[in-house]
Design a protein around this motif. Structure first.
Motif, PDB file in Angstrom:
ATOM      1  N   MET A   1     -19.030  41.016  26.530  1.00 32.14           N
ATOM      2  CA  MET A   1     -18.558  39.715  26.093  1.00 32.14           C
ATOM      3  C   MET A   1     -18.075  39.803  24.639  1.00 32.14           C
ATOM      4  O   MET A   1     -17.075  39.194  24.307  1.00 32.14           O
ATOM      5  CB  MET A   1     -19.659  38.660  26.235  1.00 32.14           C
ATOM      6  CG  MET A   1     -20.136  38.394  27.657  1.00 32.14           C
ATOM      7  SD  MET A   1     -18.979  37.574  28.760  1.00 32.14           S
ATOM      8  CE  MET A   1     -18.817  35.977  28.048  1.00 32.14           C
ATOM      9  N   THR A   5     -14.281  39.137  25.725  1.00 28.94           N
ATOM     10  CA  THR A   5     -14.207  37.701  25.994  1.00 28.94           C
ATOM     11  C   THR A   5     -14.272  36.844  24.742  1.00 28.94           C
ATOM     12  O   THR A   5     -13.399  36.002  24.511  1.00 28.94           O
ATOM     13  CB  THR A   5     -15.301  37.296  26.996  1.00 28.94           C
ATOM     14  OG1 THR A   5     -15.121  38.065  28.190  1.00 28.94           O
ATOM     15  CG2 THR A   5     -15.226  35.820  27.325  1.00 28.94           C
ATOM     16  N   TYR A  64     -21.400  38.839  32.730  1.00 27.88           N
ATOM     17  CA  TYR A  64     -20.097  39.017  32.100  1.00 27.88           C
ATOM     18  C   TYR A  64     -19.052  38.120  32.752  1.00 27.88           C
ATOM     19  O   TYR A  64     -18.997  37.996  33.971  1.00 27.88           O
ATOM     20  CB  TYR A  64     -19.656  40.479  32.190  1.00 27.88           C
ATOM     21  CG  TYR A  64     -18.231  40.658  31.732  1.00 27.88           C
ATOM     22  CD1 TYR A  64     -17.918  40.597  30.384  1.00 27.88           C
ATOM     23  CD2 TYR A  64     -17.199  40.830  32.651  1.00 27.88           C
ATOM     24  CE1 TYR A  64     -16.606  40.718  29.945  1.00 27.88           C
ATOM     25  CE2 TYR A  64     -15.891  40.961  32.226  1.00 27.88           C
ATOM     26  CZ  TYR A  64     -15.593  40.902  30.880  1.00 27.88           C
ATOM     27  OH  TYR A  64     -14.300  41.011  30.449  1.00 27.88           O
TER      28      TYR A  64
END
Length: 162
Positions: A1, A5, A64
């Motif tokens: 992450m 992300t 995730y």
């Protein structure tokens, strides 16, 4: 992450503009953090809990999430906040943003379900009005559990609307 992300521009923009993000290190020994983890049943990391302004849980998801799916989850949560506060047009907009992703996100069927409810409440029409909104859900995701939830208009079965 942390590497994919969180730094993604769409994630940063959405989180910064519409959320108050809190990050906890739940594996540590801080008693206050451990209490928050217990209260919100954070059993795995990464774990995400979206709360309304009163601290009530609206949505949770684990593991995730690629940026696009993370944004879809957050928009779905925002739609539910708006729905709870009777801001039906805003709820519909958030749900439609998820529903219109191409290719669909994993939460697209759920977004279509809630978009129908937001539109129904926004427009104050009879229950049968949901048929036209949920038709897209039926066509695109006929095997989804969200179509099963919405399939109240069939010809037979308990609780069905003829």
């Amino acid at each position: 992450m942390d590497t994919v992300t969180y730094p993604d521009r769409s994630v940063v923009e959405l989180v910064n503009s519409r959320f108050e993000a809190v990050r906890l290190e739940v594996t540590g020994k801080d008693p206050a953090v451990r209490e928050v983890a217990r209260r919100y049943r954070l059993l795995w990391s990464p774990g995400f809990v979206v709360l309304d302004p009163r601290g009530e849980e609206l949505r949770r998801f684990l593991g995730y999430q690629p940026p696009r799916d993370f944004v879809a989850e957050l928009r779905l949560a925002l739609g539910k906040v708006h729905l709870l506060h009777r801001r039906y047009a805003e709820a519909y907009e958030d749900f439609r943003a998820v529903a219109d992703l191409d290719p669909p996100a994993p939460v697209t069927p759920e977004a279509l379900y809630w978009a129908g409810i937001a539109a129904y409440r926004r427009d104050g029409r009879p229950l049968d009005f949901l048929r036209e909104y949920w038709e897209e859900l039926r066509v695109r995701f006929p095997g989804s559990r969200w179509w099963t939830h919405a399939d109240v208009f069939g010809p037979e079965g308990p609780g069905r609307v003829p």
